[in-house]
Scaffold this motif. Structure first.
Motif, PDB file in Angstrom:
ATOM      1  N   UNK A  32      27.341  -8.307  60.499  1.00  0.00           N
ATOM      2  CA  UNK A  32      27.608  -7.552  61.722  1.00  0.00           C
ATOM      3  C   UNK A  32      28.981  -6.884  61.612  1.00  0.00           C
ATOM      4  N   UNK A  33      29.016  -5.591  61.911  1.00  0.00           N
ATOM      5  CA  UNK A  33      30.269  -4.834  61.845  1.00  0.00           C
ATOM      6  C   UNK A  33      30.504  -4.128  60.525  1.00  0.00           C
ATOM      7  N   UNK A  47      15.290  12.045  61.079  1.00  0.00           N
ATOM      8  CA  UNK A  47      15.931  11.246  62.125  1.00  0.00           C
ATOM      9  C   UNK A  47      15.978   9.787  61.689  1.00  0.00           C
ATOM     10  N   UNK A  48      17.067   9.124  62.022  1.00  0.00           N
ATOM     11  CA  UNK A  48      17.188   7.686  61.797  1.00  0.00           C
ATOM     12  C   UNK A  48      17.603   7.047  63.115  1.00  0.00           C
ATOM     13  N   UNK A  49      16.926   5.948  63.452  1.00  0.00           N
ATOM     14  CA  UNK A  49      17.241   5.204  64.666  1.00  0.00           C
ATOM     15  C   UNK A  49      17.430   3.737  64.295  1.00  0.00           C
ATOM     16  N   UNK A  50      18.344   3.085  64.998  1.00  0.00           N
ATOM     17  CA  UNK A  50      18.552   1.650  64.805  1.00  0.00           C
ATOM     18  C   UNK A  50      18.247   0.978  66.125  1.00  0.00           C
ATOM     19  N   UNK A 106      16.696  -4.934  58.993  1.00  0.00           N
ATOM     20  CA  UNK A 106      18.027  -5.216  58.451  1.00  0.00           C
ATOM     21  C   UNK A 106      18.459  -6.581  58.989  1.00  0.00           C
ATOM     22  N   UNK A 107      18.642  -7.495  58.067  1.00  0.00           N
ATOM     23  CA  UNK A 107      19.066  -8.834  58.443  1.00  0.00           C
ATOM     24  C   UNK A 107      20.540  -8.993  58.082  1.00  0.00           C
ATOM     25  N   UNK A 108      21.245  -9.706  58.928  1.00  0.00           N
ATOM     26  CA  UNK A 108      22.666  -9.930  58.669  1.00  0.00           C
ATOM     27  C   UNK A 108      22.886 -11.386  58.278  1.00  0.00           C
ATOM     28  N   UNK A 109      23.946 -11.599  57.509  1.00  0.00           N
ATOM     29  CA  UNK A 109      24.280 -12.964  57.064  1.00  0.00           C
ATOM     30  C   UNK A 109      25.546 -13.432  57.741  1.00  0.00           C
ATOM     31  N   UNK A 134      26.168   3.748  58.351  1.00  0.00           N
ATOM     32  CA  UNK A 134      25.813   3.079  59.589  1.00  0.00           C
ATOM     33  C   UNK A 134      26.681   1.842  59.755  1.00  0.00           C
ATOM     34  N   UNK A 135      27.269   1.710  60.931  1.00  0.00           N
ATOM     35  CA  UNK A 135      27.988   0.475  61.258  1.00  0.00           C
ATOM     36  C   UNK A 135      26.961  -0.473  61.869  1.00  0.00           C
ATOM     37  N   UNK A 136      26.710  -1.580  61.186  1.00  0.00           N
ATOM     38  CA  UNK A 136      25.643  -2.501  61.566  1.00  0.00           C
ATOM     39  C   UNK A 136      26.057  -3.281  62.818  1.00  0.00           C
ATOM     40  N   UNK A 137      25.339  -3.072  63.949  1.00  0.00           N
ATOM     41  CA  UNK A 137      25.698  -3.780  65.174  1.00  0.00           C
ATOM     42  C   UNK A 137      25.168  -5.221  65.207  1.00  0.00           C
ATOM     43  N   UNK A 138      24.267  -5.537  64.316  1.00  0.00           N
ATOM     44  CA  UNK A 138      23.652  -6.865  64.273  1.00  0.00           C
ATOM     45  C   UNK A 138      22.279  -6.725  63.643  1.00  0.00           C
ATOM     46  N   UNK A 139      21.508  -7.802  63.620  1.00  0.00           N
ATOM     47  CA  UNK A 139      20.177  -7.695  63.030  1.00  0.00           C
ATOM     48  C   UNK A 139      19.334  -6.707  63.831  1.00  0.00           C
ATOM     49  N   UNK A 140      18.475  -5.988  63.131  1.00  0.00           N
ATOM     50  CA  UNK A 140      17.636  -5.009  63.810  1.00  0.00           C
ATOM     51  C   UNK A 140      16.734  -4.283  62.852  1.00  0.00           C
ATOM     52  N   UNK A 141      16.225  -3.157  63.335  1.00  0.00           N
ATOM     53  CA  UNK A 141      15.283  -2.374  62.545  1.00  0.00           C
ATOM     54  C   UNK A 141      15.757  -0.929  62.441  1.00  0.00           C
TER      55      UNK A 141
END
Length: 108
Positions: A16-17, A52-55, A105-108, A79-86
């Motif tokens: 995340x982040x 287009x890309x959406x998170x 997208x999984x975060x560790x 992309x700044x990863x806000x947390x786990x998502x698609x």
């Protein structure tokens, strides 16, 4: 020609982040409409005009292309990863073809 499944390259691990680079490649002939067949008939324009890309449903990147875009376009964005998502990516072409792919997208 319909667009093929996009090839995306994502980091294997993220947190995340983190700011990650996303690389996308799609196979598409990108016909400009300026060429003719062997018997002189015009070949209709058919390009990918929108990417287009959406998170998790929120837009994170959009690009619009014109007839000068190359065949098999390559796109790279961050992309700044806000947390786990698609991550959902969409390509639209002139023939009405729409390609949508989803990448968890999984975060560790």
């Amino acid at each position: 020609m319909a667009a093929s499944k996009p090839r995306l390259k994502l980091p294997e691990q993220t947190a995340t982040g983190d700011v990650i680079e996303i690389k996308a490649l799609i196979t598409h002939v990108m016909e400009t409409g300026n060429r003719k067949t062997a018997d002189g008939q015009p070949i209709p324009r058919n390009i990918i005009h929108t990417f287009k890309a959406e998170y998790d449903g929120k837009p994170v990147f959009t690009a619009e292309f014109g007839p000068s875009i190359s065949a098999n376009p390559y796109i790279s964005f961050y992309l700044k990863v806000p947390g786990p998502g698609e991550l959902r990516v969409t390509w639209l072409d002139d023939e009405g073809g729409e390609t949508i792919e989803r990448y968890p997208i999984e975060v560790v």
